[in-house]
Design an enzyme around this catalytic site. Structure first.
Site, PDB file in Angstrom:
ATOM      1  CE  LYS A  62      -0.310  -1.806   0.028  1.00  0.00           C
ATOM      2  NZ  LYS A  62      -1.321  -2.831   0.171  1.00  0.00           N
ATOM      3  CG  ASP A  99       2.894   0.768  -5.147  1.00  0.00           C
ATOM      4  OD1 ASP A  99       2.186   0.054  -5.883  1.00  0.00           O
ATOM      5  OD2 ASP A  99       2.440   1.689  -4.454  1.00  0.00           O
ATOM      6  CG  HIS A 100       1.103  -4.887  -6.783  1.00  0.00           C
ATOM      7  ND1 HIS A 100       0.487  -4.538  -5.611  1.00  0.00           N
ATOM      8  CD2 HIS A 100       0.101  -5.091  -7.667  1.00  0.00           C
ATOM      9  CE1 HIS A 100      -0.816  -4.539  -5.789  1.00  0.00           C
ATOM     10  NE2 HIS A 100      -1.091  -4.868  -7.023  1.00  0.00           N
ATOM     11  CE  LYS A 116      -1.785  -3.136 -10.903  1.00  0.00           C
ATOM     12  NZ  LYS A 116      -2.331  -4.471 -10.958  1.00  0.00           N
ATOM     13  CD  GLU A 154      -9.369  -4.287  -4.894  1.00  0.00           C
ATOM     14  OE1 GLU A 154      -8.719  -5.298  -5.154  1.00  0.00           O
ATOM     15  OE2 GLU A 154      -9.318  -3.705  -3.796  1.00  0.00           O
ATOM     16  CG  HIS A 213      -1.602   0.171  -4.691  1.00  0.00           C
ATOM     17  ND1 HIS A 213      -0.284  -0.191  -4.654  1.00  0.00           N
ATOM     18  CD2 HIS A 213      -2.273  -0.831  -4.077  1.00  0.00           C
ATOM     19  CE1 HIS A 213      -0.160  -1.375  -4.056  1.00  0.00           C
ATOM     20  NE2 HIS A 213      -1.358  -1.776  -3.683  1.00  0.00           N
ATOM     21  CE  LYS A 230      -9.973  -4.976  -0.400  1.00  0.00           C
ATOM     22  NZ  LYS A 230      -9.011  -5.223  -1.461  1.00  0.00           N
TER      23      LYS A 230
HETATM   24  C1  BG6 Z   1      -3.024  -4.752  -2.539  1.00  0.00           C
HETATM   25  C2  BG6 Z   1      -4.069  -4.537  -1.487  1.00  0.00           C
HETATM   26  O1  BG6 Z   1      -1.880  -4.000  -2.258  1.00  0.00           O
HETATM   27  O2  BG6 Z   1      -3.558  -4.344  -3.805  1.00  0.00           O
HETATM   28  C3  BG6 Z   1      -5.327  -5.325  -1.805  1.00  0.00           C
HETATM   29  O3  BG6 Z   1      -3.552  -4.954  -0.214  1.00  0.00           O
HETATM   30  C4  BG6 Z   1      -5.829  -4.965  -3.189  1.00  0.00           C
HETATM   31  O4  BG6 Z   1      -6.350  -5.099  -0.840  1.00  0.00           O
HETATM   32  C5  BG6 Z   1      -4.703  -5.072  -4.208  1.00  0.00           C
HETATM   33  O5  BG6 Z   1      -6.877  -5.863  -3.510  1.00  0.00           O
HETATM   34  C6  BG6 Z   1      -5.156  -4.518  -5.541  1.00  0.00           C
HETATM   35  O6  BG6 Z   1      -4.194  -4.832  -6.509  1.00  0.00           O
HETATM   36  P1  BG6 Z   1      -4.617  -5.022  -8.021  1.00  0.00           P
HETATM   37  O7  BG6 Z   1      -3.322  -5.273  -8.717  1.00  0.00           O
HETATM   38  O8  BG6 Z   1      -5.566  -6.182  -8.069  1.00  0.00           O
HETATM   39  O9  BG6 Z   1      -5.288  -3.754  -8.433  1.00  0.00           O
END
Ligand code: BG6
Length: 501
Positions: free
Chosen positions: A163, A192-193, A197, A231, A255, A352
């Site tokens: 992404k 999409d990471h 999880k 976050e 996400h 954030k």
């Molecule tokens: C990323 C965003 O895709 O996901 C970041 O670009 C964000 O801004 C991050 O901090 C959040 O990922 P995770 O795994 O820490 O929830």
């Protein structure tokens, strides 16, 4: 590992090209994930990892840089230097790492790639685009022109795309069209990471392997759903990227919509890529397209100002416009127009510099009828919540009302819960292990299909359009949980946000 495999075997021999080899993603996540896969015996000896980038370094320099970075990172987090990498394991992995110096826009780079595949003795190749998004189309076109995307009996050819996948509906459609012009959907792995999880994958398994959930998983019993990704970090060194992106584009169509899809999708007929992705695309496609006026009413934008500690406000961060209107927080209300969810609002929020790190889904059930308690001290029966926490404290908790011991009728919230750490020993992982492994074995279940991406952008496009023309970003002090408008968004519906943490 893979949702569709019960027996885990080493992935087939493959040459894995990492475009953008000197970038953060490779150092921080991909290489540590490859190390973990190798530790777990999931990489075949015929796996070759080739870093591709424009700086000239030798194979050994490249591998050593990766090793040093992984060690420094872990030491900074408090690990003993000697415990980070097992020397024997690293030595084995290092033998498979090489480097290819080349410009992404130069045809000669792709000739060199073809020769490298030839030399490695396997026709299987994965091209991982860990580059800036401006190179996605270019690299795909070049790979296509060089004939590197042609699959044959000698091997598969796959492309992994990170992404951001587009910055709005039109750009996402254009990128999909470009990719599909040179390869088939079966060859594209859009990452999409969040799908890497364990706790996100567990939503599917919990919902569909426990018969009890389906009975109340609908608009008869569920009042509303809240999806939160809070976050504590700010934008840090990413001001340049973030100021032209904002919280909505950065987190929602990808996400947060992945979480929404996991909660709201219909049961797939199987855990195969087509069935799972088909159901996800359907439910995201059923999100009601708001008019501009509705989009404004159902959204709140916030930007953090200086707050707790000595952290700067957003506009004081490096590479951020001092008059920026970019949101670092967004809260939205969306509705899903299908039989299961009609009338059930989904409230989404992400920001954030909030008070705590907490990614969770809170499912709020309709309250019990009140008549039994009418002549008692109880003035209101609280609704039950099912909280699914994705991070940091992974698990699931049911809020119940219980009678407090004593002579009068008093109630208190109690919890039925399951914390991952109490049941499972989890090996350290980055979340990319499953995704890389699945790509190597050709399982697309946890990757985004073109229609899923486009449906996501289609649902957020009204907010982007409405914000361009009207409304303003509100502020919240760093360390607070978003602006006042976010509280008002739920208060107008007689609801409130589930408390964080
Ligand atoms: C990323 C965003 O895709 O996901 C970041 O670009 C964000 O801004 C991050 O901090 C959040 O990922 P995770 O795994 O820490 O929830």
């Amino acid at each position: 590992m893979s949702l569709t495999q019960s027996k885990v075997e080493a992935a087939p021999p493959t040459t894995l090209f990492l475009f953008g080899a000197h970038g953060d993603l490779v150092k921080r996540l991909l290489m540590p994930a490859l190390y973990n896969l190798s530790r777990d015996g999931l990489l075949d000896n015929g796996l070759h990892i080739v870093g591709v980038d424009h700086n000239a370094v030798s194979d050994a320099e490249f591998a050593n840089k990766l090793r040093d970075f992984i060690t420094e990172q872990a030491v900074a987090k408090g690990q003993e230097p000697d415990s980070v990498l097992d020397p024997a394991l690293w030595a084995k992995l290092e033998k498979r790492i090489s480097y290819l110096c080349g410009d992404f826009v130069d045809g000669a780079t792709y000739q060199a790639i073809a020769e490298r595949i030839q030399a490695n003795g396997t026709g299987n190749a994965v091209f991982y685009l860990a580059t800036s998004p401006r190179f996605f189309s270019e690299v795909a076109q070049q790979l296509g022109q060089a004939g590197l995307l042609k699959e044959s009996a000698e091997g598969f050819r796959r492309v992994v795309i990170e992404k951001p996948f587009g910055s709005d509906l039109r750009s996402a459609e254009a990128l999909n069209a470009c990719l599909l012009g040179v390869m088939s959907e079966k060859q594209i792995y859009r990452i999409d990471h969040y799908l890497g999880k364990e706790t996100v994958q567990n939503i599917l398994v919990s919902r569909f392997s426990n018969g009890i959930f389906e009975a109340f998983w609908n608009n008869h019993y569920i009042d509303h759903v809240q999806i939160t990704a809070a976050e504590t970090v700010g934008v840090e060194t990413r001001g340049n990227f973030y100021d032209s992106t904002g919280a909505l584009r950065d987190m929602v169509p990808n996400h947060l919509f992945q979480l929404l899809a996991m909660i709201a999708m219909e049961p797939p007929a199987a855990f195969g890529a087509d069935a799972v992705r088909g159901e996800k695309a359907k439910v995201v496609g059923a999100i009601r397209p708001w008019s501009k006026a509705e989009a404004l009413k159902n959204s709140v934008r916030g930007q953090y100002t200086a707050g707790v500690g000595d952290k700067p406000g957003y506009r004081e961060e490096g590479k951020v416009d001092p008059a920026s209107q970019t949101e670092t927080y967004v809260a939205l209300k969306v509705m899903i127009d299908n039989w299961r969810w009609v009338g059930v609002p989904f409230y989404l929020r992400t920001g954030k510099r909030m008070s705590v790190r907490d990614t969770e889904i809170a499912i709020c059930f309709k309250p019990a009828p009140y008549s039994q308690f009418r002549d008692t001290e109880i003035d209101r029966v609280k609704p039950n919540y099912l909280k699914i926490q994705i991070q940091p404290n992974e698990g699931m908790w049911f809020d119940l009302q219980a009678k407090k011991p004593g002579p009068t009728l008093e109630m208190e919230n109690v919890e039925l819960g399951f914390a991952y750490k109490d049941f499972f020993q989890m090996q350290p992982s980055t979340g990319y292990e499953t995704l890389i492994y699945d790509c190597l074995i050709g399982d697309q279940t946890l990757f985004q299909r073109a229609d899923n991406i486009e449906n996501g952008w289609r649902a957020v496009q009204p907010f982007l359009d409405a914000w361009r023309e009207a409304g303003q970003v509100e502020t919240y002090a760093a360390g607070e949980d978003g602006p006042q408008g976010a509280q008002d968004l739920l208060a107008r519906d007689g609801r409130r946000w589930h408390s964080l943490g």
